[in-house]
Design a protein around this motif. Structure first.
Motif, short mmCIF file in Angstrom:
data_model
loop_
_atom_site.label_atom_id
_atom_site.label_comp_id
_atom_site.label_asym_id
_atom_site.label_seq_id
_atom_site.Cartn_x
_atom_site.Cartn_y
_atom_site.Cartn_z
N VAL A 240 0.68 -0.85 0.10
CA VAL A 240 -0.11 0.19 0.31
C VAL A 240 0.80 0.96 -0.04
O VAL A 240 1.99 0.83 0.43
CB VAL A 240 -0.63 -0.55 1.27
CG1 VAL A 240 -2.28 -1.46 1.07
CG2 VAL A 240 0.13 -0.31 2.39
N LYS A 241 0.40 1.98 -0.66
CA LYS A 241 0.94 3.75 -0.67
C LYS A 241 0.24 4.32 0.33
O LYS A 241 -1.00 4.41 0.39
CB LYS A 241 0.90 4.21 -2.07
CG LYS A 241 1.40 4.57 -2.66
CD LYS A 241 1.90 5.76 -3.63
CE LYS A 241 3.26 5.63 -4.16
NZ LYS A 241 2.92 4.78 -5.72
N ASP A 242 1.71 4.91 1.64
CA ASP A 242 1.20 6.06 2.66
C ASP A 242 -0.27 7.13 2.64
O ASP A 242 0.76 7.63 1.33
CB ASP A 242 1.85 5.95 3.33
CG ASP A 242 1.92 7.06 4.35
OD1 ASP A 242 0.23 6.76 4.52
OD2 ASP A 242 2.27 7.66 5.07
N GLY A 247 0.40 4.10 8.29
CA GLY A 247 0.54 3.49 9.65
C GLY A 247 -0.41 2.38 10.13
O GLY A 247 -0.39 1.54 10.85
N VAL B 282 8.72 -1.16 5.26
CA VAL B 282 8.35 0.25 5.26
C VAL B 282 9.29 0.54 4.12
O VAL B 282 10.12 1.70 4.87
CB VAL B 282 8.26 1.41 6.91
CG1 VAL B 282 7.35 2.84 6.53
CG2 VAL B 282 7.05 0.01 7.41
N VAL B 298 4.56 -1.04 3.50
CA VAL B 298 3.81 0.08 3.08
C VAL B 298 4.87 1.09 2.73
O VAL B 298 6.64 1.32 2.80
CB VAL B 298 3.22 0.85 4.20
CG1 VAL B 298 3.23 2.42 4.44
CG2 VAL B 298 2.75 0.04 5.21
N VAL B 299 4.75 1.78 1.16
CA VAL B 299 5.32 2.93 0.81
C VAL B 299 5.46 4.58 1.49
O VAL B 299 4.06 4.90 0.61
CB VAL B 299 4.65 3.05 -1.20
CG1 VAL B 299 6.36 3.26 -2.02
CG2 VAL B 299 4.68 1.33 -1.54
N GLY B 300 6.57 4.55 1.54
CA GLY B 300 6.08 5.68 2.85
C GLY B 300 7.44 6.02 3.48
O GLY B 300 8.32 4.76 3.45
N ASP B 301 6.97 6.92 4.31
CA ASP B 301 8.48 7.71 4.95
C ASP B 301 8.31 7.12 5.93
O ASP B 301 6.73 7.08 6.91
CB ASP B 301 8.22 8.96 5.07
CG ASP B 301 9.02 9.84 5.98
OD1 ASP B 301 10.35 8.97 6.55
OD2 ASP B 301 9.47 10.66 5.88
N ALA B 304 7.01 8.83 9.67
CA ALA B 304 5.43 9.05 9.21
C ALA B 304 5.04 8.20 9.33
O ALA B 304 4.08 8.22 10.75
CB ALA B 304 4.75 9.34 8.20
N VAL B 305 5.02 6.55 9.05
CA VAL B 305 4.13 5.42 8.79
C VAL B 305 4.29 4.74 10.46
O VAL B 305 3.40 4.30 10.61
CB VAL B 305 4.48 4.51 7.95
CG1 VAL B 305 4.43 2.96 7.95
CG2 VAL B 305 4.08 5.19 6.79
#
Ligand SMILES: Cc1cc2nc3c(=O)[nH]c(=O)nc-3n(C[C@H](O)[C@H](O)[C@H](O)COP(=O)(O)OP(=O)(O)OC[C@H]3O[C@@H](n4cnc5c(N)ncnc54)[C@H](O)[C@@H]3O)c2cc1C
Ligand SMILES: Cc1cc2nc3c(=O)[nH]c(=O)nc-3n(C[C@H](O)[C@H](O)[C@H](O)COP(=O)(O)OP(=O)(O)OC[C@H]3O[C@@H](n4cnc5c(N)ncnc54)[C@H](O)[C@@H]3O)c2cc1C
Lengths: 260, 318
Positions: A240-242, A247, B282, B298-301, B304-305
């Motif tokens: 999934v893309k944040d 989170g 992540v 999870v594609v993200g920073d 934040a995550v």
């Protein structure tokens, strides 16, 4: 101080490593190989010790034709000479056989003040050959050294364990295995590459070591691979893309799998 | 039934989980006998009995100032007396060294890094190894001597079964060679209060993507009761101690859940975590190779995550 460094020629970890279908041994011919990266640290450490004092560094390998590349790389880095143990009968040897051959070869070279090895190979990754070799030669072993000091008649090393960082001491002659924390291996210089061409490499067969063909190799191995199987690639997971909720989604996955 | 020797992995008598795993495996192969070396026997005995040790060989010698040679000699002395069907040790660096020396002493085959050990039905053992950074499964057997097998942590679910734990004291004097390499000093590591990396059910690791700030990784780990790991890039940068490095030249872990944060997934890192049951990552780069392995990504920073995930875990547990 004379040093023997044991180096292994291994299939490149970046390539598709596989087995020979006929006898379940590691494919060392059709997969590009190289000097095991972890043995570069052993070569580097030996060179540093000799450069700070005097003596010679001999590199020793057991392996097929292609293994001469591992010796060549070590000579280019600055080692003085090489010994290549090569014999078709060695194919399929396990750790016990490998350590036996290394011990015989080192006895023939003449037991040096110091034997330096890597912490483990990058293919078998057993990390046991150095210990077996020391056991066979009756030498003290200082394994997993992350820092090494050689004094007159003794060697002292730092070993970083789980519960403590230890200082270990042993009398020479001794065997030392080194970790990838110990130094930064040099790249061969142009001069080193040219000089390596003139360095002596001896090739020895089983007969030269006084070992008979039925003591080593696949048929004599103490262990036997009964089957090998490529592991199915892991099923593709959910990605999934944040978008501000990454989170929470992660926690949701963990809850679904009962980790929370 | 033949005895199967299990070298007890302990800290002053406190058993490591691997010991109960090894006893459980030993029961598949024969009659489990524990070999206890060092101090703290009384504290350990009950636990050994509770996991099925029928016999406990006891070697009281204080060998703490030496490396593994005396332990290998002691184990060889017990093996000579017990004629076991197999010898099992933990596949830690230390366990593997003991096994290596024992194998040479006994003239026996050695298999390391086993993730499963079964009886082969003919009085021998059949092992399973995961090799080449997790790309192959290999089954093997020992064909000469007493099989010496080093078994990875988390390779069996410990089963509690009462054993007699009959005590056999073994007199032992280390040889001169055994005393030739000495530990002359030791600087204890700071205790973190977190589970031991190789034994933990959950491991949360941080890499170069943390930029040196492990606080979010640690907070998430703590919310899950997890151990903290690190990539070599993070260790080499001096951000986290080497003893936490996961990978080919660090620890090999096989937890129920592995969470990689800001780690690209290089082959050498995979070699240390690929056999984890569930893998989560992540990473802000959707092309990162780690995503090829994951069950959930999870594609993200991570900055934040992870905090959001930490709060959500805390809320779920409250
Ligand atoms: C995936 C895989 C699994 C295996 N499992 C087993 C097993 O369970 N039991 C078993 O007996 N064999 C096993 N083998 C075979 C074993 O790897 C080889 O026999 C090898 O010779 C010794 O083990 P290693 O490569 O793990 O070396 P390690 O013990 O990891 O080697 C450490 C150091 O020893 C020195 N060294 C090792 N090999 C050589 C060499 N040929 N020449 C010079 N120096 C050397 C190097 O300094 C090296 O850094 C396995 C092989 C593979 C590829
Ligand atoms: C002989 C040898 C042995 C080795 N042994 C090991 C070993 O035991 N263990 C090991 O780990 N490595 C080992 N390595 C090193 C390995 O090859 C890699 O260099 C290393 O694993 C890279 O670490 P990394 O993933 O943290 O860093 P990188 O590869 O630089 O990856 C960082 C990742 O973080 C992501 N990122 C950056 N910022 C963020 C953010 N804010 N939020 C989320 N994601 C972010 C990036 O997209 C990138 O994917 C070894 C190498 C060699 C040659």
């Amino acid at each position: 101080m004379n040093i023997v460094v044991c180096v292994k020629y291994v299939p490149d970890a970046q390539a598709e490593r596989t087995f020979n279908a006929s006898d379940s041994t590691t494919d060392r011919v059709n997969v590009d190989g190289l000097l095991s990266e972890l043995d570069e640290y052993a070569v580097e450490e030996a060179l540093k010790i000799v450069e700070a004092g005097e003596g010679e560094v001999t590199v020793l390998t057991i392996g097929p034709d292609e293994a001469s590349d591992a010796i060549k790389k070590a000579l280019q880095m600055g080692a003085d000479k090489g010994v290549h143990v090569i014999d078709d009968a060695i194919h399929g040897s396990d750790a016990l056989a490998t350590s036996l051959l290394l011990a015989k070869a080192i006895e023939k070279i003449g037991v040096p003040d110091l034997i330096v090895t890597g912490m483990s190979s990058t293919d078998g990754i057993m990390g046991v050959v150095p210990t077996m070799l020391a056991e066979r030669l009756g030498l003290p072993a200082v394994t997993f050294a992350s820092e090494l000091t050689v004094g007159s008649g003794t060697v002292s090393a730092r070993r970083d364990g789980d519960v403590a960082s230890q200082t270990i001491e042993a009398a020479l002659p001794a065997l030392v295995s080194v970790t990838d924390q110990i130094n930064e291996p040099r790249y061969p210089s142009f001069k080193g590459i040219m000089a390596a061409k003139k360095k002596a490499v001896e090739t020895w067969t089983l007969a030269d070591l006084g070992v008979s063909a039925d003591e080593v190799g696949l048929d004599a191995a103490w262990t036997k691979v009964t089957s090998f199987e490529a592991r199915p690639p892991r099923a593709k997971g959910t990605i999934v893309k944040d978008e501000g909720d990454g989170g929470a989604k992660l926690a949701g996955f963990l809850a679904e799998r009962k980790f929370i | 039934m033949a005895e199967v020797l299990v070298l007890v992995d302990h800290v002053d008598g406190a058993l490591r989980k691997t010991t109960t795993e090894l006893l459980t495996i030993a029961r598949r192969l024969g009659e489990p006998s524990a070999v206890f070396i060092g101090s703290g026997f009384d504290a350990a005995k009950e636990g050994l009995a509770a996991y099925g040790a029928e016999k406990v060989y006891r070697i009281d010698a204080d060998l703490s100032g030496f490396l593994v040679v005396p332990q290998a000699e002691a184990l060889a002395a017990v093996a000579a007396q017990a004629s076991p069907a197999a010898v099992l040790v933990a596949s830690s660096p230390e366990g593997k060294e003991i096994a290596a020396r024992l194998a040479v002493k006994l003239g026996s085959g050695l298999i390391t890094d086993a993730v499963d050990v079964q009886s082969d039905g003919a009085g021998g053992v059949s092992t399973t190894q995961t090799v080449f950074a997790g790309s192959y499964t290999v089954k093997a057997t020992v064909t000469k001597g007493t099989p010496v097998i080093a078994v990875k942590p988390n390779s069996a679910a410990p089963e509690a079964v009462a054993g007699a734990a009959a005590e056999v004291t073994v007199p032992f004097e280390p040889s001169a060679l055994a005393q030739s390499a000495k530990i002359v000093s030791a600087k204890p590591k700071e205790k973190t209060g977190r589970p031991e990396l190789t034994e933990a059910a959950i491991v949360v690791s941080g890499g170069r993507g943390t930029g040196g700030d492990f606080s979010k990784v640690e907070a998430f780990a703590d919310s899950l009761g997890a151990a903290v790991g690190a990539s070599r890039a993070a260790v080499d940068a001096g951000w986290y101690p080497h003893s936490h490095q996961v990978g080919q030249t660090g620890k090999q872990v096989s937890p129920q859940l592995y969470v990689a944060c800001g780690i690209s997934g290089a082959i050498q890192h995979r070699a240390g975590m690929q056999t984890s049951k569930t893998i989560v990552a992540v990473n802000k780069d959707e092309e990162a190779p780690i995503f090829e392995l994951v069950d959930f990504g999870v594609v993200g920073d991570l900055f934040a995550v992870l905090p959001q995930a930490t709060d959500a875990v805390a809320a779920a547990k409250a």
